[in-house]
Design a protein around this motif. Structure first.
Motif, short mmCIF file in Angstrom:
data_model
loop_
_atom_site.label_atom_id
_atom_site.label_comp_id
_atom_site.label_asym_id
_atom_site.label_seq_id
_atom_site.Cartn_x
_atom_site.Cartn_y
_atom_site.Cartn_z
N TRP A 19 -6.17 0.55 12.71
CA TRP A 19 -6.60 0.92 14.06
C TRP A 19 -8.07 0.57 14.10
O TRP A 19 -8.82 1.01 13.25
N THR A 20 -8.50 -0.22 15.08
CA THR A 20 -9.79 -0.91 15.04
C THR A 20 -9.86 -1.57 13.67
O THR A 20 -9.00 -2.33 13.33
N ASN A 21 -10.86 -1.24 12.82
CA ASN A 21 -10.80 -1.87 11.50
C ASN A 21 -10.59 -0.83 10.43
O ASN A 21 -10.97 -1.02 9.29
N LEU A 22 -9.97 0.30 10.82
CA LEU A 22 -9.74 1.36 9.84
C LEU A 22 -8.30 1.32 9.37
O LEU A 22 -7.39 1.04 10.13
N LEU A 23 -8.12 1.66 8.10
CA LEU A 23 -6.78 1.76 7.56
C LEU A 23 -6.32 3.21 7.75
O LEU A 23 -7.00 4.14 7.33
N VAL A 24 -5.17 3.38 8.41
CA VAL A 24 -4.62 4.72 8.62
C VAL A 24 -3.39 4.87 7.74
O VAL A 24 -2.51 4.01 7.76
N VAL A 25 -3.34 5.94 6.95
CA VAL A 25 -2.20 6.18 6.06
C VAL A 25 -1.50 7.45 6.54
O VAL A 25 -2.12 8.51 6.62
N VAL A 26 -0.21 7.32 6.86
CA VAL A 26 0.57 8.49 7.28
C VAL A 26 1.53 8.83 6.16
O VAL A 26 2.28 7.97 5.70
N VAL A 27 1.49 10.08 5.65
CA VAL A 27 2.42 10.45 4.59
C VAL A 27 3.28 11.62 5.05
O VAL A 27 2.81 12.51 5.75
N GLU A 28 4.55 11.57 4.65
CA GLU A 28 5.45 12.69 4.94
C GLU A 28 5.42 13.63 3.74
O GLU A 28 5.57 13.20 2.60
N LEU A 29 5.21 14.92 4.04
CA LEU A 29 5.06 15.90 2.96
C LEU A 29 6.35 16.69 2.79
O LEU A 29 6.85 17.28 3.74
N ILE A 32 0.86 -1.20 0.00
CA ILE A 32 0.00 0.00 0.00
C ILE A 32 0.89 1.24 0.00
O ILE A 32 0.63 2.21 -0.71
N GLU A 33 1.97 1.19 0.78
CA GLU A 33 2.87 2.35 0.85
C GLU A 33 3.49 2.67 -0.50
O GLU A 33 3.61 3.83 -0.89
N THR A 34 3.87 1.62 -1.23
CA THR A 34 4.47 1.84 -2.55
C THR A 34 3.48 2.57 -3.45
O THR A 34 3.84 3.52 -4.15
N SER A 35 2.21 2.14 -3.42
CA SER A 35 1.20 2.81 -4.26
C SER A 35 1.07 4.28 -3.85
O SER A 35 0.99 5.17 -4.70
N VAL A 36 1.03 4.54 -2.55
CA VAL A 36 0.78 5.89 -2.08
C VAL A 36 1.94 6.81 -2.45
O VAL A 36 1.74 7.94 -2.90
N ILE A 37 3.18 6.31 -2.30
CA ILE A 37 4.34 7.17 -2.58
C ILE A 37 4.34 7.60 -4.05
O ILE A 37 4.77 8.70 -4.39
N PRO A 45 -7.35 13.34 -1.23
CA PRO A 45 -8.09 12.61 -2.27
C PRO A 45 -7.20 11.67 -3.07
O PRO A 45 -7.61 10.56 -3.42
N LEU A 46 -5.96 12.10 -3.32
CA LEU A 46 -5.07 11.26 -4.15
C LEU A 46 -4.76 9.94 -3.45
O LEU A 46 -4.79 8.87 -4.06
N VAL A 47 -4.48 10.04 -2.15
CA VAL A 47 -4.17 8.82 -1.38
C VAL A 47 -5.40 7.91 -1.36
O VAL A 47 -5.30 6.70 -1.61
N THR A 48 -6.56 8.50 -1.10
CA THR A 48 -7.79 7.69 -1.05
C THR A 48 -8.03 7.01 -2.39
O THR A 48 -8.35 5.82 -2.45
#
Length: 1611
Positions: A1533-1543, A1514-1519, A1555-1558
């Motif tokens: 976290w619980t059943n949610l996907l959390v994405v952390v990106v460094e800007l 997933i990280e590769t796609s997001v980067i 929106p791009l990450v989603t």
């Protein structure tokens, strides 16, 4: 209800309720059914409260009548909201729809953003005002969104005249909505259920719009009686003074409103709240105590928010579906099943509608030029055009005589004065651009007719204001494709164009090279007396080209023939009953569309007088056109609904105006359904000024079909115009239903008159072949007449689809022999042959099989609190395709003064309104600062450009709300885990299908050599010190690449003896005591290690604290020292001082350190006796390391394992005393430590040691050393490789010139404990290929805690017969990522969709056996399955070393047995998932080679929707999605996907990423991102091996320690 005691429910009712809840959770019953049954059960126990009747709200309102004209009397305070979309009825409908949400509370978590982002103001809050909304239906030059109004409107971002904004109306509205929302909290219930109480309705206590003010909603909405509730609210108000949430107007759960629960109680089961009233969660300030997934309590605002988010996402589950996966399964997205109850067209097939005969005028002109010649010669003094200046004074009157003579002059100069006599630049039939400003119609008219006379084709376009205008580039493409080389322009315009320093006009972006030609008379030569233009009859030649902007931003040129031009003018003359010398007032853009047709072409044909009102005058005086109608007694006026609206807002200033002369008010955008309210309101106000109702004539037109229909001025007593009130629900299914029940979601249409004279019209289906529609079906209007465009210039294919359509009847036969032209308008032919238009093809969005019009959605959004929020009604609606369906995006400009709360509240209400009225979810709602959306030349929103910016992540919104959870309904079904098949059946199944059981082993350890007879490393060192005392074992390099120090065998031996003596003397240590070695990478560390072995102590190597970062690094050192139970610490003097410094004191308790000894000055004497261990299975050393999940784990290495390990490496790497090996690794744990400290002593080769920290000073250090020492084998880490790739990327040439040569490198091994980073190794190989590095030299190793090295070294493979060196790298395979999620391995071709490249992790070491086992059942697995890698080897660690000795954990990891098959062997479980593949390659012994592929750590893998995802994928796609994302980490976290990106960019870009990450995660992984966190560079923690520590990050996020720039909670 506060005084009523709760009634206890009897036990049997409670049991039935529990049963119901179970049914609901299992999906056996729908939400509605559940509520119905539930309310029946408990209805008796909750008497209906007086005054709680849900229908009450409706009667409370003061009725607001659209006709009360008093509303227009406020002086324009309301701002110029985009009137095209204004409708009182609709505004009320929207407000009513919002109020209907009364029972649906949804606590939406507000996004948190950093303070600096909140303060960001609009770039220029006070630019000239303009009102406009782009929706996909807007062409770019549509005059309907021009800048409007004047400075006084600055405060009005909202609804103009006709909104329901009379004071009492809006107040009661607010009251009504708030009552609707707070009403729910006054219900009571005691047992097993909780409901959403209106959580935080306290106003913010002044903390501004800071990130601190986070939504603060109870995780479990506990139901208490109102009496308690009041006290609770009051009490909370004090406690959360500073960070209370915004008034929670947004709280609605997603349960459908329940019509049967008469008492209006809506009860929602909170998770695990069996006895909710007692278990109310305690609050801490503004946070709340919650448990994380690991069961660790976290007190944090973040977790409260996420809980809130989870609550909003609860939905009735779908009933479980049996699902079987064939091995090559195709993951099908769920196809939207059509609803059987959806409305279908039932009418008969429509009949094509014919217009009246086109009357033949006996002495009519044979062509338009002939008409001009006629009027220019017989009545040269007649006025043709009067232009106004910005004060409303006539600036200039152009007579027919002047128009004729000047046009002739332009024609002559075009043909004879450009180029040379032999090579004229322009010939008849060539295309030229007309570039004229909006305030100079006279010059435009002259040039246009000049072109017609010269038989040159004019292409009118907008004036390019800057080199990079939005859309100007596409216009350039049109000019290029038309072959335009000359641009005609006026003097003033030419002077205003941007110039280069030399005074030349630069080439505009995307434009062809053009010659600018000024058409003013004074610049032109007089034609000779005998020269006259040739005036022909109208023929099939092209007369002019009108540009049209498509939905995607591309610009097309519609060609109009001379005969079409003439016929169109005749048809308009007949429809509008134009006669000679009439006066016509024109406010429209005269360069195209209705303005061009009426005020430039038809007017000349009929010798009419045009009064042209420029846009600039309208901005200053919106009433100017009405004044001119009165002043000139004009019979006709051409306007857009915007102009009528502006006049309404300003009309109070005027006493003396009279519109009785007006016979026809042409409303150019009358086909837009939202123009009707402007028409009504205008009539309403100006009827008193003599305006006759029958004068208003809406018309429908498009660039392709020209005028499609126009309402005729009515004769007295004929039938009044038609109105249709249609259900939007029906329209979305493409059928016409007169609305009966809802009354909220309706669209009111006005007719646009009947078919044009001489035309034939029909309505065809939108998709597929052009079949005729039924009478109650909406389709695209098509016309068959001479008077339409003929083609898109130069685009034959598109032309055929648009201009050459043959509509078919039901039986498949064409209805006529002549082709029809598609108009791009959606509508139907109503009773009496009246045409109704419901929208444009360009604005059509098909979501989940239903059609929605962008304009309608704009109207709904603007009707939500219209007065407060959207800046001048500037709002854009478009759709983007994500996961095979269109998704709606709404982008609006917010007013400069709006607060975070305002915007968030507005956004949530817009979502609800659109959901209620259109029954469609909005995928993304973005707010941008005012005046930042790209504009069209006339000030409207440039839609395609906005969409482009959104998709590129360059829109820079200041607020974003994504709702993928509600919108995306076509995800693949979650995988249902099948009941596990027993391991025996799996094995049998594999045998039957001929699949191998996945197992492999390295070669045997083989013959024992001279130094292998020793069991202990300390003995090997003593033996080497005696036999080869002066052989150099270690060389340490400094950052300059020079040798800092080196050690021979005897030096190392002597030094180790002294250290052993010191340990015995000063430390009084016993055998087997643990000693922590805290040294920088170097020689001291090695000597100290062997000193410990000589003294019989157990060494533990520990990375020293970082002097610049003691606070975070020292506690880890302290922890390892404590956990390893070290009785003393050995180190250097420098570090010794560091451990006792002030900074250290602040970080840890210094008094509890064990004794610290420094080894810088050693005693002179040696110990009496060197220790020799009695049992080879005793501990040699402890290896401590932090795993990727952040766990500190120490493993025990015995003497036997250590020697076996060294021997295995010696065999694999062919290490002998004559070899040199370069090592650039951290020497503290794993294989790095073994290579740095142990291997040289065991094998006798020389190790060149390069501390990785030195590379920060000199990135080329490692590669230069490898080259200089002519090294064949080198070892590094990923962080070193990355440093070289990034730091030396541009320096390969300079390295080459310095003589760096890597051609001798045979193996370069990356030491790692993760899936090989294939992108990094490949880019490293490519980059340094120029320096002679062989691409096959680079490989990786794999180790883990239970076995520090399982694979190492590439195989020196026997050549296959046909495999030359050019063959592909044999170690990479491509697997199907979707199969991998189901734990299956399916090889695919490179480049196939969803393919994931995996690189083999090196060759299995000698003496190592591997098997792939199922982590749950512990059964062996086949080759096509992903399973856990289990290893059996002599150098496995013998167990974890932990203080509490958790035996269960240890025995499982180190002593596992298979549950089936070979159940005797004892295996160690690596905790990594992977698979084995037998390759076609052979190794040296002729065996086929088994490759091991590591996919990822078991504990990092995420279970989502029943499938296994690896974070790295997933990280590769997001980067990849945006250039500013430098690093990314994901966790659940619980059943949610959390994405952390460094800007890596300005904070303004942060929201672009959401929106791009989603989108990318949806498209590539079929997952909905729950939370997007944007942080600064360096926030994602990385361990010494360069691996991301996702669990640390997760803890930091939940504890609110990341200081994120922005956190978006996707709904």
């Amino acid at each position: 209800m506060a005084d009523r005691d709760p009634v206890p429910l009897p036990a049997e009712v409670r049991a039935k309720l529990a049963e119901l809840e179970l049914e609901l959770s299992e999906g056996d019953i729908t939400q509605k059914g559940y509520e119905k049954k539930r309310s029946k059960l408990i209805g008796a126990y909750f008497p209906q409260a007086p005054g709680m009747d849900p229908s009450m709200g409706q009667e409370r309102r003061t009725p607001v009548t659209p006709s009360s004209s008093s509303r227009y009397n406020r002086r324009r305070s309301s701002g110029s909201r985009d009137e095209r979309y204004r409708s009182d009825v609709h505004t009320e409908a929207v407000q009513a729809a919002l109020a209907k949400h009364k029972e649906r509370k949804m606590a939406v978590p507000m996004p948190s953003k950093r303070r600096s982002l909140v303060v960001q103001t609009s770039m220029d809050a006070y630019t000239p005002p303009d009102t406009s909304s782009g929706s996909e239906g807007e062409g770019q030059g549509d005059g309907d969104e021009e800048e409007g109004g004047d400075g006084e409107e600055e405060d009005g971002g909202g609804g103009g005249g006709g909104t329901s904004s009379s004071r009492e109306g809006s107040i009661s509205m607010e009251h009504w909505i708030s009552r609707a929302i707070h009403g729910t909290s006054s219900t009571t219930t005691t047992t097993s259920s909780t409901a959403s109480s209106s959580s935080s309705s306290t106003r913010s206590g002044g903390s501004g719009a800071a990130a601190g003010r986070l939504a603060d909603v109870l995780a479990q909405h506990v139901h208490i009686s109102q009496h308690h509730l009041r006290r609770h609210h009051h009490h909370r108000h004090h406690k959360t003074e500073n960070h209370s949430a915004p008034p929670d107007v947004t709280g609605y759960t997603n349960n459908a409103p329940n019509p049967t629960a008469t008492d209006g109680i809506q009860v929602e089961r909170a998770p695990g709240a069996s006895n909710a009233a007692q278990r109310q969660t305690p609050k801490y300030g503004n946070a709340e105590l919650m448990e994380t997934g690991d069961g660790v309590p976290v007190s944090s605002r973040v977790s409260a928010k996420i809980q809130q988010l989870v609550n909003t996402l609860k939905r009735p589950k779908r009933p479980p579906l049996r699902e079987f996966f064939v091995d090559d399964f195709e993951e099908l997205l769920e196809v939207q099943q059509p609803d059987p109850n959806q409305p279908k067209a039932e009418g008969a097939q429509m009949v094509a509608m014919r217009g009246e005969q086109l009357g033949v005028v006996t002495n009519g002109p044979p062509s338009l030029e002939a008409a001009l010649q006629r009027w220019g010669t017989i009545s040269p003094k007649a006025p043709c055009l009067t232009t106004m200046d910005t004060n409303g004074k006539p600036l200039y009157v152009l007579t027919y005589g002047k128009l004729w003579s000047r046009s002739v002059k332009v024609a002559y100069n075009l043909l004879h004065k450009l180029g040379t006599k032999q090579e004229p630049l322009v010939r008849p039939g060539d295309r030229v651009a007309l570039v004229f400003p909006n305030n100079d119609p006279a010059a435009f008219m002259t040039a246009f007719y000049g072109c017609l006379l010269a038989e040159v084709v004019p292409v009118p376009i907008e004036v390019p204001l800057t080199r990079k205008d939005a859309g100007s580039q596409q216009i350039g493409f049109l000019l290029g494709s038309c072959g335009v080389t000359v641009a005609l322009t006026s003097d003033a315009c030419h002077k205003g164009l941007p110039k280069s320093p030399t005074g030349e006009i630069p080439q505009f972006k995307g434009w062809p090279k053009v010659l600018w030609f000024v058409t003013e008379s004074k610049h032109l030569s007089k034609p000779p007396r005998d020269w006259f233009p040739q005036i022909k009859e109208a023929n099939q030649d092209t007369a002019y080209i009108e540009y049209k902007t498509c939905k995607d931003g591309s610009v097309l040129g519609v060609t109009v023939m001379r005969i079409a031009l003439l016929t169109h003018c005749q048809a308009l003359t007949q429809s509008c009953s134009y006669t000679e010398a009439e006066t016509i007032v024109n406010v429209l853009d005269f360069k195209k569309d209705v303005g061009l047709w009426h005020a430039v072409l038809t007017s000349v044909m009929n010798m009419m007088h045009v009064i042209s009102i420029p846009y600039a005058l309208m901005k200053v005086n919106p009433l100017s056109w009405i004044q001119k109608v009165y002043q000139y007694k004009a019979k006709v006026a051409c306007v857009k609904s915007r102009d009528m609206h502006w006049a309404l807002v300003a009309h109070r200033d005027q006493r003396d105006i009279n519109l009785s002369s007006l016979c026809m008010l042409v409303v150019a955008d009358g086909a837009n359904p939202w123009s009707i309210s402007s028409c009504d309101a205008f009539l309403n106000v100006f009827q008193t000024k003599g305006l006759k109702p029958e004068v208003i004539c809406p018309c429908a037109s498009s660039p392709e079909a020209l005028t499609v229909a126009i309402r005729r001025p009515l004769e007295e007593g004929s039938t009044p115009p038609g109105r249709g009130v249609l259900s939007m629900q029906g329209l979305s299914h493409g059928v016409i239903r007169v609305d009966s029940e809802e009354k909220l979601s309706v669209l009111t249409l006005q007719d646009v008159g009947s078919v044009m004279p001489g035309g034939l019209m029909c309505v065809v289906r939108l998709e597929g072949v052009p079949l005729l529609c039924k009478t109650d079906e909406i389709g695209e209007l098509c016309v068959c007449t001479v008077a339409t465009g003929t083609s898109y210039y130069g685009l034959a294919g598109m032309t055929k689809n648009t201009f050459e359509v043959f509509p078919l009847s039901d039986n498949g036969t064409p209805i006529g022999e002549f082709p029809f032209t598609r108009s791009g308008l959606l509508g139907f032919i109503g009773p009496g042959g009246l045409i109704f238009v419901a929208g444009k093809m360009d604005g059509l969005m098909v979501v989940g099989g239903r059609r929605h019009n962008a304009d309608d959605i704009v109207a709904t959004a603007l009707a939500v609190e219209p007065m407060k929020f959207v800046y001048r009604g500037r709002i854009a609606v478009f759709s983007i395709t994500v996961l095979h369906d269109e998704r709606i995006v709404v982008v609006a400009e917010q007013r400069p003064d709006s607060t975070e709360e305002d915007s968030f509240q507005w956004m949530s209400r817009v979502l609800q309104a659109i959901d209620s009225i259109h029954q469609v979810g909005v995928y993304c709602l973005a707010l941008v600062p005012s005046n930042t959306l790209p504009k069209t030349p006339l000030g409207g929103i440039h839609l395609s450009e906005t969409k482009q910016l959104f998709l590129e992540g360059a829109l820079h919104p200041c607020n974003v709300l994504m709702c993928p959870h509600t919108c995306v309904t076509n995800l693949p079904k979650p995988r249902q885990k099948q009941p596990e098949i027993g391991p025996a059946s799996v094995m049998v199944g594999n045998l039957v299908s001929g699949k191998r059981i996945a197992q492999a082993s390295g070669r045997d350890l083989g013959q024992i050599e001279d130094n292998d007879q020793f069991l202990f490393l300390s003995e090997v060192l003593q033996w080497r010190a005696q036999t080869t005392p002066d052989h150099v074992l270690y060389t340490l390099l400094n950052s300059r690449g020079t040798i800092a120090s080196s050690l021979t065998c005897v030096q190392l031996h002597k030094r180790a003896e002294k250290i052993a003596a010191m340990l015995a003397e000063r430390g009084h240590l016993q055998d087997g005591d643990h000693v922590a070695l805290v040294y920088p990478p170097g020689i001291d560390l090695i000597a100290a290690f062997y000193g410990c072995l000589y003294a019989g102590c157990v060494p533990i190597t520990v990375r020293p604290p970082h002097p610049q970062n003691i606070a975070t690094t020292l506690p880890t050192v302290k922890m390892i020292v404590e956990v390893s139970r070290s009785v003393c610490v050995m180190t250097t003097q420098v570090i010794c001082k560091l451990l006792r410094s002030k900074e250290a004191l602040a970080a840890v308790d210094v008094r509890t350190w064990p004794p610290v000894m420094d080894t810088d000055d050693l005693p002179k004497k040696k110990p009496p006796l060197l220790y020799k261990p009695s049992n080879p299975d005793t501990l040699a050393y402890l290896d401590f390391s932090v795993s990727t999940t952040g766990m500190l784990a120490g493993v025990k290495m015995s003497h036997t394992a250590t020697s076996a390990f060294c021997r295995s490496i010696k065999l694999q790497c062919e290490l002998y005393p004559s070899r040199e090996v370069a090592i650039c690794l951290d020497p503290y744990c794993g294989l790095g430590f073994v290579l740095w400290c142990l291997c040289s002593v065991y094998s006798g080769h020389q190790s060149i040691l390069i501390p990785p920290s030195e590379l920060e000073v000199n990135p080329a250090l490692w590669l230069s050393a490898v080259s200089q020492h002519k090294v064949r084998d080198t070892f590094c880490s990923y962080s070193v490789m990355e440093l070289c790739t990034k730091g030396l990327g541009l320096q390969t040439d300079s390295l080459k010139s310095r003589g760096v040569d890597l051609s001798r490198v045979r193996t370069c091994v990356v030491v790692a404990e993760e899936r090989p980073r294939i992108a990094l190794t490949q880019s490293f190989s490519k980059l340094f290929k120029d320096l002679g590095l062989h691409p096959r030299a680079v490989s990786t190793s794999f180790g883990c805690r239970v076995n520090l090295a399982i694979c190492l070294q590439p195989h020196r493979l026997g050549k296959l017969a046909d495999q030359g060196t050019s063959g592909p790298d044999p170690t990479t395979v491509f697997v199907d990522m979707r199969a991998l999620r189901h734990d299956r391995v399916r090889l695919v071709e490179r480049g196939s969709p969803h393919s994931l490249p995996l690189m083999e992790s090196g060759k299995i070491l000698p003496g190592v056996r591997i098997i792939i086992a199922n982590p749950e059942t512990k059964g062996p697995m086949g080759e096509s399955h992903l399973g856990e890698i289990w290893v059996h080897s002599g150098h496995n660690a013998s167990g974890y070393f932990t203080v509490y000795g958790d035996e269960a954990l240890q025995s499982d990891h180190f002593n596992s047995r298979l549950s089936f098959g070979d159940t005797q062997t004892i295996w160690a479980r690596t905790g990594y998932l992977g698979f084995l593949r037998r390759t076609e390659l052979t190794d040296a012994s002729g065996e086929r080679h088994d490759a091991l592929y590591v996919v990822g750590a078991l504990e990092e893998a995420m279970e989502l929707r029943g499938m296994r995802y690896h974070p790295i994928d997933i990280e590769t796609s997001v980067i990849r999605t945006h250039k500013s994302i430098t690093e990314c980490a994901v966790f659940t976290w619980t059943n949610l996907l959390v994405v952390v990106v460094e800007l890596d960019g300005s904070e303004q870009e942060a929201l672009d990423l959401v929106p791009l990450v989603t989108n990318v995660v949806l498209e590539e992984h079929y997952l909905i991102v729950g939370v997007v966190v944007v942080v600064d560079i360096g926030v994602i923690p990385i361990n010494s091996r360069g691996e991301k520590q996702r669990m640390h990050l997760r803890d930091g996020f939940l504890a609110d320690q990341l200081d994120p720039i922005y956190v978006a909670y996707n709904m």
